[in-house]
Design a protein around this motif. Structure first.
Motif, PDB file in Angstrom:
ATOM      1  N   ARG A  43       0.833  -1.197   0.000  1.00 46.62           N
ATOM      2  CA  ARG A  43       0.000   0.000   0.000  1.00 46.62           C
ATOM      3  C   ARG A  43       0.873   1.254   0.000  1.00 46.62           C
ATOM      4  O   ARG A  43       1.946   1.265   0.597  1.00 46.62           O
ATOM      5  CB  ARG A  43      -0.886   0.034   1.250  1.00 46.62           C
ATOM      6  CG  ARG A  43      -1.879  -1.135   1.373  1.00 46.62           C
ATOM      7  CD  ARG A  43      -2.718  -0.971   2.615  1.00 46.62           C
ATOM      8  NE  ARG A  43      -1.886  -0.711   3.793  1.00 46.62           N
ATOM      9  CZ  ARG A  43      -2.305  -0.057   4.866  1.00 46.62           C
ATOM     10  NH1 ARG A  43      -3.531   0.433   4.916  1.00 46.62           N
ATOM     11  NH2 ARG A  43      -1.501   0.115   5.887  1.00 46.62           N
ATOM     12  N   ASN A  44       0.411   2.270  -0.676  1.00 43.80           N
ATOM     13  CA  ASN A  44       1.085   3.573  -0.685  1.00 43.80           C
ATOM     14  C   ASN A  44       2.506   3.519  -1.241  1.00 43.80           C
ATOM     15  O   ASN A  44       3.345   4.371  -0.908  1.00 43.80           O
ATOM     16  CB  ASN A  44       1.112   4.169   0.735  1.00 43.80           C
ATOM     17  CG  ASN A  44      -0.280   4.315   1.323  1.00 43.80           C
ATOM     18  OD1 ASN A  44      -1.213   4.727   0.637  1.00 43.80           O
ATOM     19  ND2 ASN A  44      -0.419   3.966   2.597  1.00 43.80           N
ATOM     20  N   ASN A 258      -1.633  -5.524   8.179  1.00 45.98           N
ATOM     21  CA  ASN A 258      -1.131  -4.898   6.955  1.00 45.98           C
ATOM     22  C   ASN A 258       0.334  -5.226   6.677  1.00 45.98           C
ATOM     23  O   ASN A 258       0.940  -4.630   5.780  1.00 45.98           O
ATOM     24  CB  ASN A 258      -1.299  -3.378   7.040  1.00 45.98           C
ATOM     25  CG  ASN A 258      -2.749  -2.956   7.040  1.00 45.98           C
ATOM     26  OD1 ASN A 258      -3.581  -3.532   6.321  1.00 45.98           O
ATOM     27  ND2 ASN A 258      -3.095  -1.961   7.862  1.00 45.98           N
ATOM     28  N   ASP A 290      -0.296  -1.686  -4.323  1.00 49.16           N
ATOM     29  CA  ASP A 290      -1.560  -2.337  -3.976  1.00 49.16           C
ATOM     30  C   ASP A 290      -2.646  -1.276  -3.984  1.00 49.16           C
ATOM     31  O   ASP A 290      -2.730  -0.443  -3.077  1.00 49.16           O
ATOM     32  CB  ASP A 290      -1.466  -2.983  -2.598  1.00 49.16           C
ATOM     33  CG  ASP A 290      -2.654  -3.880  -2.303  1.00 49.16           C
ATOM     34  OD1 ASP A 290      -3.483  -4.060  -3.197  1.00 49.16           O
ATOM     35  OD2 ASP A 290      -2.752  -4.399  -1.168  1.00 49.16           O
TER      36      ASP A 290
END
Length: 291
Positions: A43-44, A258, A290
């Motif tokens: 993510r990110n 996560n 993602d």
């Protein structure tokens, strides 16, 4: 009675033959090297890091006394990584010859940036456990000075848009075979402060996964367990270096919240020179965003 003796003899012959085949297969595998590629979605992930390639190596342990070095280099070159991440235990603690690991690391560092976090074997040498303090100095000074050691330190990976690489140096008592000390998340935060942004944590011991996830790692890279030495279908690795049967974090990708953890089976063995269905590996990582 004679029939029982014949059956016992046949059983012994079968067992001896099976053990011989296992040893032959282990010898073959220990002389082999494979690439194990993973696509890791984070993510990110910064746009600059999309599609970037990392090679993760660990637990060389003077594999085959350097006879596999050229094979390892060819596998790495074939993947064409942007950086090499080393998870430790490239040498054996004590008085073993460090030359194979030094030659391999120096050859890799001539082509790629190398980032190195300590395993328990380097930690023993660094802490002068065997009253051979000159070994740590010899190891460091024999390596290309461009190799970046991360000992409870962090660095922004150049060209990755702010992705941060952290290297954890754990105290030796966390690696004891008899008891297992849990690394508190508060202590990890104290010795290795977490910053904003995508984080990759080099942490040799996979058993501390819960702590790494609590700390907030996006991706953890670990080794230490050598894939369980002997691997079985469905059951996975059989024995960890801590002499525990069927370790939970033996090899592959694991998830908690996560956080993802990728555990490599490594490049070599020490003490018990045995690998079955567990070819030494170079891990290739392709980073993806993602969405």
């Amino acid at each position: 009675m004679a029939g029982f003796g014949n059956k016992l003899g046949n059983l012994f012959a079968f067992s001896a033959c099976s053990a011989g085949l296992v040893l032959l297969e282990s010898k073959r595998e220990l002389r082999s090297v494979c690439l194990n590629p993973y696509e890791v979605k984070l993510r990110n992930l910064p746009p600059e890091a999309e599609g970037k390639k990392l090679v993760f190596i660990s637990d060389f342990h003077l594999a085959e006394k350097g006879k596999n070095n050229e094979k390892i280099l060819r596998v790495i070159d074939g993947f064409q990584p942007d950086a090499i991440l080393c998870g430790g235990d490239m040498v054996n603690s004590g008085h073993d010859d460090m030359t194979p690991a030094i030659l391999l690391l120096n050859a890799i560092s001539e082509k790629y940036p190398v980032y190195f976090a300590l395993g328990n074997h380097e930690k023993r040498i660094k802490d002068n456990l065997y009253d051979t303090g000159e070994l740590w100095d010899y190891f460091r000074t024999s390596l290309n000075p461009d190799i970046c050691f991360l000992m409870n330190q962090t660095i922004d990976l150049p060209g990755f848009g702010g992705v941060r690489l952290y290297g954890l140096e754990m105290e030796r008592y966390y690696f004891r075979k008899s008891t297992k000390e849990r690394l508190p998340a508060e202590l990890l935060t104290e010795i290795l402060p977490k910053r904003e942004g995508v984080s990759i944590l080099l942490a040799h011991d996979p058993e501390q996964f819960h702590t790494y996830a609590s700390w907030g790692a996006d991706l953890v890279l670990s080794g230490h367990y050598h894939g369980g030495m002997i691997r079985m279908p469905v059951l996975g690795g059989v024995l960890s270096p801590r002499f525990r049967l069927f370790p939970k974090y033996d090899k592959g990708i694991f998830r908690e919240g996560n956080t993802q953890m990728l555990v490599t089976s490594g490049l070599g063995q020490h003490t018990i020179k045995l690998r079955v269905m567990n070819i030494p590996e170079v891990v290739g990582i392709t980073l993806k965003r993602d969405e």
